[in-house]
Design a protein around this motif. Structure first.
Motif, PDB file in Angstrom:
ATOM      1  N   LEU A   1       0.851  -1.187   0.000  1.00  0.00           N
ATOM      2  CA  LEU A   1       0.000   0.000   0.000  1.00  0.00           C
ATOM      3  C   LEU A   1       0.889   1.240   0.000  1.00  0.00           C
ATOM      4  CD1 LEU A   1      -2.455  -1.060   2.865  1.00  0.00           C
ATOM      5  CD2 LEU A   1      -2.789  -1.356   0.415  1.00  0.00           C
ATOM      6  N   PHE A   2       0.450   2.277  -0.677  1.00  0.00           N
ATOM      7  CA  PHE A   2       1.175   3.556  -0.577  1.00  0.00           C
ATOM      8  C   PHE A   2       1.303   3.929   0.899  1.00  0.00           C
ATOM      9  CE2 PHE A   2      -0.265   4.408  -5.029  1.00  0.00           C
ATOM     10  CZ  PHE A   2       0.914   4.898  -5.553  1.00  0.00           C
ATOM     11  N   SER A   3       0.213   3.712   1.637  1.00  0.00           N
ATOM     12  CA  SER A   3       0.193   4.135   3.040  1.00  0.00           C
ATOM     13  C   SER A   3       1.163   3.336   3.913  1.00  0.00           C
ATOM     14  CB  SER A   3      -1.229   4.056   3.603  1.00  0.00           C
ATOM     15  OG  SER A   3      -1.747   2.767   3.405  1.00  0.00           O
TER      16      SER A   3
ATOM     17  N   LYS B   1       1.002   9.233   0.199  1.00  0.00           N
ATOM     18  CA  LYS B   1      -0.412   9.468  -0.085  1.00  0.00           C
ATOM     19  C   LYS B   1      -0.643   9.214  -1.567  1.00  0.00           C
ATOM     20  CE  LYS B   1      -3.922  12.741   1.212  1.00  0.00           C
ATOM     21  NZ  LYS B   1      -4.279  14.106   1.478  1.00  0.00           N
ATOM     22  N   PRO B   2      -1.565   8.307  -1.922  1.00  0.00           N
ATOM     23  CA  PRO B   2      -1.791   8.111  -3.357  1.00  0.00           C
ATOM     24  C   PRO B   2      -2.296   9.407  -3.997  1.00  0.00           C
ATOM     25  CG  PRO B   2      -3.381   6.859  -2.043  1.00  0.00           C
ATOM     26  CD  PRO B   2      -2.407   7.472  -1.084  1.00  0.00           C
TER      27      PRO B   2
ATOM     28  N   LYS C   1      -5.670   4.490  -6.509  1.00  0.00           N
ATOM     29  CA  LYS C   1      -5.997   3.615  -5.373  1.00  0.00           C
ATOM     30  C   LYS C   1      -4.746   3.302  -4.552  1.00  0.00           C
ATOM     31  CE  LYS C   1     -10.244   2.181  -7.279  1.00  0.00           C
ATOM     32  NZ  LYS C   1     -11.062   1.240  -7.969  1.00  0.00           N
ATOM     33  N   ASN C   2      -4.984   3.010  -3.303  1.00  0.00           N
ATOM     34  CA  ASN C   2      -3.882   2.822  -2.347  1.00  0.00           C
ATOM     35  C   ASN C   2      -3.055   1.562  -2.632  1.00  0.00           C
ATOM     36  OD1 ASN C   2      -2.387   3.527  -0.082  1.00  0.00           O
ATOM     37  ND2 ASN C   2      -3.782   2.566   1.360  1.00  0.00           N
ATOM     38  N   GLU C   3      -3.676   0.558  -3.266  1.00  0.00           N
ATOM     39  CA  GLU C   3      -3.004  -0.737  -3.429  1.00  0.00           C
ATOM     40  C   GLU C   3      -2.107  -0.756  -4.671  1.00  0.00           C
ATOM     41  OE1 GLU C   3      -6.423  -0.485  -3.434  1.00  0.00           O
ATOM     42  OE2 GLU C   3      -6.760  -0.971  -1.325  1.00  0.00           O
TER      43      GLU C   3
END
Lengths: 147, 183
Positions: free
Chosen positions: B150-152, B157-158, B169-171
């Motif tokens: 995940l970016f997070s 932050k995406p 999206k985060n993935e």
């Protein structure tokens, strides 16, 4: 018996009212059409995934206030120049949109395209979008004038 | 009195420069695939069998140049590199720390578990990665890993554009193919 003249309403009241109402109309139509266009023609928006566009959400408020910034600016322009615009609501609106496009949008889009790494289609859509926004404001202002 | 550490055989592996890395992601308007088509340099990792469970300690670092990511779309490439803070952190680093089995135990393809520290944009996360091992000729091994990150996970932050109307999206699905040669 003294005859008191009716006080003339301040032009700022009319500008404020026009700006607010047109801003609300512009907000709904601008973002409604933006989201609809993203849904219907997603390919057109791929180029927005580009580092020149703010990514972190820190300026989202400014983005969503834009219709009101535009409508108040156009309300001032309308207040000065409405007497030069003949015809019905739609004609007045289109003419107002064309004036705004010629005076403001085309020069700004020209310098944007020449200086920033954005493609021609993107700049053309901004020009069309701005023309439609100003036309809508013109129609709303003309309607409010007659109402 | 002298203490002697038990003698363990260390195996060194040279990473070939044609190793690759691919990252797949999605936005609300499209999907994208960014890759590094060649690692472009050679690096060395080592493995040492250390315990009875057959687990293998690993070491060595792979440094991947973030600027080499290519999303096959000029602006998306630039945007990904900006998101990954390429100017501050030009390298993504992978440090393998453990494998569930030694890489040279394989005469035919198999699967192992790997553990690695992944450093991206200045943040390091320890991750388990499922790996496929494909042995080749004369001490060559291909290691294929697929991992969803995940970016997070890396405090990133995406990207989100036009007031959030366009969102990444985060993935991210990361797939790497590493070609090793036993030294």
């Amino acid at each position: 018996m003294e005859n008191h003249p009716t006080p003339t309403p301040s032009p700022f009241t009319g500008i404020f009212k026009n700006g607010l109402i047109a801003g609300a109309a512009l907000f709904l139509t601008s973002f409604g059409s933006l989201y609809a266009a993203i849904h219907l023609k997603p390919d057109l928006f791929v180029n927005y995934i580009n580092p020149i566009f703010n990514s972190d959400g820190s300026r989202d408020l400014y983005f969503y206030l834009h219709p009101f910034v535009l409508s108040f600016a156009l309300a001032i322009l309308w207040n000065r120049f409405r007497r030069f615009l003949p015809g019905g609501l739609i004609i007045k609106g289109i003419e107002f949109g064309m004036v705004y496009s010629l005076v403001a949008l085309i020069p700004v889009m020209w310098i944007t395209y020449s200086a920033i790494d954005v493609d021609f289609i993107m700049v053309s859509t901004w020009l069309l979008y701005g023309f439609c926004q100003a036309t809508l404001c013109g129609v709303v202002f003309a309607f409010l004038d007659e109402w | 009195m002298t203490f002697c550490a038990p003698l363990v055989a260390q195996q060194q592996w040279i990473l070939a420069s044609h190793s690759t890395l691919k990252v797949d992601g999605k936005t609300n308007i499209n999907s994208f695939a960014c890759d590094i088509s060649t690692y472009g340099r050679t690096d060395t990792i080592w493995t040492t069998q250390t315990n009875k469970e057959g687990k293998v300690k690993a070491g060595g670092e792979l440094s991947i140049q973030v600027a080499k990511f290519d999303c096959h779309h000029k602006m998306m490439t630039k945007d990904l590199q900006k998101t990954l803070k390429v100017s501050d952190y030009p390298f993504m680093k992978i440090r393998f720390t453990e494998f569930s089995k030694d890489l040279d135990d394989y005469v035919k393809a198999g699967r192992i578990e790997g553990e690695a520290d992944i450093e991206l944009a200045g943040v390091t996360r320890h991750m388990n990665i499922a790996l496929s091992v494909i042995p080749g000729a004369a001490g060559q091994v291909q290691l294929i890993g697929v991992k969803q990150i995940l970016f997070s996970d890396f405090n990133l932050k995406p990207p989100s554009k036009l007031g959030g109307a366009i969102k990444v999206k985060n993935e991210l699905l990361v797939e790497f193919r590493l070609y090793f040669q036993a030294r």
